[in-house]
Design a protein around this motif. Structure first.
Motif, mmCIF file in Angstrom:
data_model
loop_
_atom_site.group_PDB
_atom_site.id
_atom_site.type_symbol
_atom_site.label_atom_id
_atom_site.label_comp_id
_atom_site.label_asym_id
_atom_site.label_seq_id
_atom_site.Cartn_x
_atom_site.Cartn_y
_atom_site.Cartn_z
ATOM 1 N N UNK A 7 0.826 -1.198 0.000
ATOM 2 C CA UNK A 7 0.000 0.000 0.000
ATOM 3 C C UNK A 7 0.861 1.250 0.000
ATOM 4 N N UNK A 8 2.037 1.156 0.535
ATOM 5 C CA UNK A 8 2.896 2.332 0.578
ATOM 6 C C UNK A 8 3.653 2.548 -0.705
ATOM 7 N N UNK A 9 3.845 1.500 -1.503
ATOM 8 C CA UNK A 9 4.623 1.675 -2.720
ATOM 9 C C UNK A 9 3.802 2.134 -3.888
ATOM 10 N N UNK A 10 2.498 2.041 -3.802
ATOM 11 C CA UNK A 10 1.670 2.476 -4.919
ATOM 12 C C UNK A 10 1.614 3.975 -4.958
ATOM 13 N N UNK A 11 1.561 4.505 -6.166
ATOM 14 C CA UNK A 11 1.523 5.964 -6.306
ATOM 15 C C UNK A 11 0.204 6.378 -6.901
ATOM 16 N N UNK A 12 -0.054 7.642 -6.820
ATOM 17 C CA UNK A 12 -1.317 8.185 -7.277
ATOM 18 C C UNK A 12 -1.263 8.440 -8.770
ATOM 19 N N UNK A 13 -1.997 7.641 -9.546
ATOM 20 C CA UNK A 13 -1.985 7.834 -10.991
ATOM 21 C C UNK A 13 -2.610 9.149 -11.385
ATOM 22 N N UNK A 14 -3.431 9.720 -10.515
ATOM 23 C CA UNK A 14 -4.050 10.998 -10.827
ATOM 24 C C UNK A 14 -3.030 12.114 -10.955
ATOM 25 N N UNK A 15 -1.789 11.858 -10.478
ATOM 26 C CA UNK A 15 -0.749 12.874 -10.581
ATOM 27 C C UNK A 15 -0.465 13.237 -12.014
ATOM 28 N N UNK A 16 -0.789 12.338 -12.928
ATOM 29 C CA UNK A 16 -0.363 12.530 -14.291
ATOM 30 C C UNK A 16 -1.433 13.123 -15.173
ATOM 31 N N UNK A 125 -2.937 9.022 1.281
ATOM 32 C CA UNK A 125 -3.051 9.314 -0.143
ATOM 33 C C UNK A 125 -4.069 8.411 -0.820
ATOM 34 N N UNK A 126 -4.262 7.205 -0.289
ATOM 35 C CA UNK A 126 -5.323 6.339 -0.824
ATOM 36 C C UNK A 126 -6.688 7.002 -0.675
ATOM 37 N N UNK A 127 -6.893 7.654 0.473
ATOM 38 C CA UNK A 127 -8.186 8.307 0.714
ATOM 39 C C UNK A 127 -8.431 9.422 -0.297
ATOM 40 N N UNK A 128 -7.360 10.138 -0.697
ATOM 41 C CA UNK A 128 -7.523 11.225 -1.663
ATOM 42 C C UNK A 128 -7.931 10.718 -3.042
ATOM 43 N N UNK A 129 -7.709 9.453 -3.319
ATOM 44 C CA UNK A 129 -8.044 8.919 -4.639
ATOM 45 C C UNK A 129 -9.541 8.746 -4.845
ATOM 46 N N UNK A 130 -10.318 8.953 -3.807
ATOM 47 C CA UNK A 130 -11.764 8.861 -3.979
ATOM 48 C C UNK A 130 -12.300 9.968 -4.880
ATOM 49 N N UNK A 131 -11.493 11.007 -5.121
ATOM 50 C CA UNK A 131 -11.898 12.063 -6.042
ATOM 51 C C UNK A 131 -11.646 11.679 -7.499
ATOM 52 N N UNK A 132 -10.895 10.615 -7.704
ATOM 53 C CA UNK A 132 -10.367 10.339 -9.036
ATOM 54 C C UNK A 132 -11.368 9.894 -10.073
ATOM 55 N N UNK A 133 -12.369 9.079 -9.688
ATOM 56 C CA UNK A 133 -13.264 8.527 -10.701
ATOM 57 C C UNK A 133 -14.040 9.611 -11.430
ATOM 58 N N UNK A 134 -14.612 10.547 -10.682
ATOM 59 C CA UNK A 134 -15.395 11.601 -11.323
ATOM 60 C C UNK A 134 -14.514 12.518 -12.160
ATOM 61 N N UNK A 173 -11.387 0.026 -8.856
ATOM 62 C CA UNK A 173 -10.656 -1.155 -8.410
ATOM 63 C C UNK A 173 -9.735 -0.821 -7.235
ATOM 64 N N UNK A 174 -9.126 0.359 -7.264
ATOM 65 C CA UNK A 174 -8.300 0.796 -6.144
ATOM 66 C C UNK A 174 -9.130 0.928 -4.875
ATOM 67 N N UNK A 175 -10.340 1.437 -5.011
ATOM 68 C CA UNK A 175 -11.205 1.587 -3.839
ATOM 69 C C UNK A 175 -11.540 0.225 -3.230
ATOM 70 N N UNK A 176 -11.803 -0.750 -4.088
ATOM 71 C CA UNK A 176 -12.121 -2.101 -3.601
ATOM 72 C C UNK A 176 -10.914 -2.706 -2.894
#
Length: 314
Positions: A7-16, A125-134, A173-176
């Motif tokens: 969980x710590x090594x994954x990065x936020x794809x939304x950065x790109x 940072x995982x929690x911040x990804x909940x904004x990503x789908x929309x 899938x990340x949320x699951x």
């Protein structure tokens, strides 16, 4: 590698997401406001023995370096996207110091404490990804992830169908996977397997992002070459007004090229970790070691923040 290490090594794809980092740059300039006192317009009785004293001119002091810093900092921190970049730097820097401090016999608590911080920041940072789908859905419907209009129609198609389309699958899938790791008694799924599948979509996004960056780079270089030829003609004609406009446009294109180069570099830094985490046995038999994967993520984190700051500062 443990689940929490994963969980710590994954990065936020939304950065790109290019639609969220404008291709151009934001220039912040400050101008001194001058307030000058003038003569009173009301009729007065002139007295030669008592000359009028003109009020002294008042000048507002220029903004201090601290004010300028705070102004740009607030812009950076106000966005979920750029705020996550700051957390990303802190996350991977914590890992790096923790890794280097493993052999520190003076302070045996330094390395494990920083590793715990690095893991906790990952979950934040995982929690911040909940904004990503929309955001991905908006990018797919509007085409905003192309980062403006381009002469090459392929750029818009890749941004829409490859980049935004892949992230519309990545985020759910990340949320699951996140729920499976955090609430295993409630969400009974193979979180590691779900995460690997999500990273397959993230890898697709990275390939598309690198492809788009190369296409943009080629188009911008062509425009810059054409402007150079036009500049020569205007110099010969001694058209000073046109020369100024062309030089400004050249500077704007050079800033866009710089941004696109950094985006391409970030994609290259991302690709190996993304492939590593997309494999079925990433948790038990990873393709690359932790120093290789996390070291690339550390380099990408600093490149990412540098890219954003250059956009803010011009």
């Amino acid at each position: 590698m443990s689940t929490r290490q994963r969980k710590a090594t994954k990065d936020n794809a939304d950065d790109d997401t290019p639609g969220l980092v404008p291709t151009g740059s934001w220039d912040k300039t400050f101008e001194d406001d001058e307030f000058s006192g003038g003569d009173d317009d009301s009729p007065v009785t002139k007295d030669k023995s008592t000359p009028r004293i003109k009020p002294t001119q008042s000048i507002t002091p220029a903004p201090s370096a601290l004010k300028s810093f705070l102004d740009n900092y607030n812009k950076f921190a106000a966005s979920t996207f750029t705020a996550d970049q700051g957390l990303k730097v802190l996350q991977w820097s914590s890992w790096a110091i923790s890794y280097l401090a493993q052999s520190n016999s003076t302070n045996k608590h330094l390395s494990p404490s920083l590793r715990k911080l690095y893991l906790d920041l990952s979950m934040t940072r995982y929690a911040l990804r909940f904004y990503g789908f929309l955001q991905s859905l908006e990018g797919y419907l509007s085409g905003s992830w192309a980062g403006g209009s381009w002469d090459n129609p392929l750029i818009a198609k890749i941004a829409k169908y490859v980049m935004a389309g892949s992230m519309m699958f990545y985020y759910p899938l990340e949320h699951v996977a996140y729920a499976g790791w955090q609430m295993p008694n409630l969400v009974r799924v193979d979180a590691n397997r779900i995460s690997a599948i999500s990273c397959c979509f993230w890898t697709t996004y990275i390939v598309g992002d690198f492809w788009v960056s190369c296409l943009k780079w080629a188009e911008l270089r062509k425009k810059l070459f054409n402007l150079g030829e036009l500049l020569v003609g205007k110099k010969q004609a001694d058209d000073k007004d046109a020369l100024g406009e062309i030089l400004q446009e050249q500077q704007s294109i050079l800033k866009k090229i710089r941004h696109v180069k950094l985006q391409a570099l970030r994609s290259l830094l991302f690709i190996l970790p993304a492939v590593n985490w997309s494999l079925p046995k990433w948790a038990t038999d990873p393709l690359f070691s932790e120093p290789v994967v996390n070291g690339l993520m550390l380099a990408e984190a600093y490149t990412c923040v540098y890219q954003s700051l250059r956009g803010l500062l011009g």
